[in-house]
Scaffold this motif. Structure first.
Motif, short mmCIF file in Angstrom:
data_model
loop_
_atom_site.label_atom_id
_atom_site.label_comp_id
_atom_site.label_asym_id
_atom_site.label_seq_id
_atom_site.Cartn_x
_atom_site.Cartn_y
_atom_site.Cartn_z
N VAL A 26 0.85 -1.19 0.00
CA VAL A 26 0.00 0.00 0.00
C VAL A 26 0.88 1.25 0.00
CG1 VAL A 26 -1.64 1.35 1.38
CG2 VAL A 26 -1.99 -1.11 1.06
N SER A 27 1.90 1.26 0.84
CA SER A 27 2.80 2.40 0.92
C SER A 27 3.49 2.68 -0.41
CB SER A 27 3.85 2.14 2.01
OG SER A 27 4.77 3.19 2.06
N TYR A 28 4.02 1.64 -1.04
CA TYR A 28 4.69 1.80 -2.33
C TYR A 28 3.72 2.37 -3.37
CZ TYR A 28 6.54 0.66 -6.89
OH TYR A 28 6.95 0.74 -8.19
N ASN A 29 2.53 1.81 -3.42
CA ASN A 29 1.55 2.26 -4.41
C ASN A 29 1.07 3.69 -4.16
OD1 ASN A 29 0.91 0.14 -6.49
ND2 ASN A 29 0.80 -1.07 -4.63
N MET A 30 0.99 4.08 -2.90
CA MET A 30 0.62 5.46 -2.59
C MET A 30 1.71 6.42 -3.03
SD MET A 30 -1.25 5.08 1.11
CE MET A 30 -1.69 6.80 1.23
N LEU A 31 2.96 6.06 -2.77
CA LEU A 31 4.08 6.91 -3.20
C LEU A 31 4.14 7.01 -4.72
CD1 LEU A 31 6.78 5.70 -0.67
CD2 LEU A 31 5.74 7.97 -0.76
N TYR A 32 3.98 5.87 -5.39
CA TYR A 32 4.01 5.84 -6.84
C TYR A 32 2.86 6.66 -7.44
CZ TYR A 32 4.11 3.89 -11.57
OH TYR A 32 4.17 3.74 -12.93
N LEU A 46 0.35 14.25 -19.41
CA LEU A 46 0.93 12.97 -18.98
C LEU A 46 0.12 12.37 -17.83
CD1 LEU A 46 4.75 13.82 -18.93
CD2 LEU A 46 3.48 12.62 -20.70
N PHE A 47 0.01 11.06 -17.83
CA PHE A 47 -0.61 10.32 -16.73
C PHE A 47 -2.01 10.86 -16.37
CE2 PHE A 47 4.06 10.32 -15.86
CZ PHE A 47 4.30 9.04 -16.32
N GLU A 48 -2.83 11.07 -17.37
CA GLU A 48 -4.14 11.69 -17.17
C GLU A 48 -5.04 10.92 -16.21
OE1 GLU A 48 -6.09 12.99 -20.77
OE2 GLU A 48 -4.14 13.21 -21.73
N ASN A 49 -4.97 9.58 -16.24
CA ASN A 49 -5.84 8.75 -15.39
C ASN A 49 -5.07 7.89 -14.41
OD1 ASN A 49 -8.21 9.58 -16.82
ND2 ASN A 49 -7.56 8.25 -18.48
N SER A 50 -3.77 7.96 -14.43
CA SER A 50 -2.94 7.04 -13.64
C SER A 50 -3.16 7.14 -12.14
CB SER A 50 -1.46 7.26 -13.96
OG SER A 50 -1.22 7.02 -15.32
N ALA A 51 -3.23 8.36 -11.62
CA ALA A 51 -3.40 8.51 -10.17
C ALA A 51 -4.77 8.00 -9.72
CB ALA A 51 -3.21 9.97 -9.76
N SER A 52 -5.81 8.31 -10.49
CA SER A 52 -7.15 7.85 -10.09
C SER A 52 -7.26 6.33 -10.21
CB SER A 52 -8.23 8.55 -10.90
OG SER A 52 -8.04 8.34 -12.28
N ILE A 53 -6.60 5.74 -11.20
CA ILE A 53 -6.58 4.28 -11.33
C ILE A 53 -5.87 3.67 -10.13
CG2 ILE A 53 -5.58 2.37 -12.65
CD1 ILE A 53 -6.13 4.09 -15.20
N LYS A 54 -4.77 4.28 -9.70
CA LYS A 54 -4.00 3.77 -8.55
C LYS A 54 -4.85 3.85 -7.28
CE LYS A 54 -0.37 2.33 -9.15
NZ LYS A 54 -0.07 0.91 -9.33
N ILE A 55 -5.61 4.93 -7.13
CA ILE A 55 -6.49 5.07 -5.96
C ILE A 55 -7.54 3.96 -5.95
CG2 ILE A 55 -8.30 6.52 -4.93
CD1 ILE A 55 -6.61 8.95 -5.93
N GLU A 57 -7.30 1.00 -7.38
CA GLU A 57 -6.62 -0.27 -7.09
C GLU A 57 -6.34 -0.42 -5.60
OE1 GLU A 57 -4.19 -0.62 -11.33
OE2 GLU A 57 -3.09 -0.14 -9.50
N LEU A 58 -5.90 0.66 -4.96
CA LEU A 58 -5.64 0.62 -3.52
C LEU A 58 -6.92 0.38 -2.72
CD1 LEU A 58 -3.02 3.47 -3.23
CD2 LEU A 58 -2.67 1.09 -2.60
N TYR A 59 -7.99 1.02 -3.13
CA TYR A 59 -9.28 0.82 -2.46
C TYR A 59 -9.69 -0.65 -2.54
CZ TYR A 59 -14.23 1.16 -1.42
OH TYR A 59 -15.47 0.97 -0.87
N GLU A 60 -9.55 -1.24 -3.72
CA GLU A 60 -9.91 -2.65 -3.90
C GLU A 60 -8.99 -3.56 -3.09
OE1 GLU A 60 -10.06 -3.49 -8.10
OE2 GLU A 60 -11.57 -1.94 -8.44
N LEU A 61 -7.70 -3.27 -3.08
CA LEU A 61 -6.75 -4.08 -2.31
C LEU A 61 -7.10 -4.07 -0.83
CD1 LEU A 61 -4.00 -5.61 -1.96
CD2 LEU A 61 -2.97 -3.36 -1.67
#
Length: 66
Positions: A26-32, A46-55, A57-61
């Motif tokens: 979780v920590s690594y993915n939050m930093l990334y 750049l990275f138009e949807n990347s941060a929201s996709i990561k959020i 993924e973290l919620y699901e994890l």
């Protein structure tokens, strides 16, 4: 503190090592995700949807484990 830690581990149904690995993931993915959001803030193309996709993924994890 030890008693509270043991209670928490029981509440999430993990042993110490499992919990540590999940927390590190979780920590690594939050930093990334934060880095991607920072770059997106500087260069919006750049990275138009990347941060929201990561959020998401973290919620699901976090919610699938507990």
């Amino acid at each position: 503190m030890i008693k509270k830690s043991k209670q928490h581990l029981r509440s999430v149904n993990e042993n110490y090592l499992e919990h540590m690995l999940v927390a590190f993931k979780v920590s690594y993915n939050m930093l990334y995700g934060g880095l991607l959001a920072l770059i997106h803030g500087l260069i919006p193309g750049l990275f138009e949807n990347s941060a929201s996709i990561k959020i998401k993924e973290l919620y699901e994890l976090i919610n699938k484990k507990r």
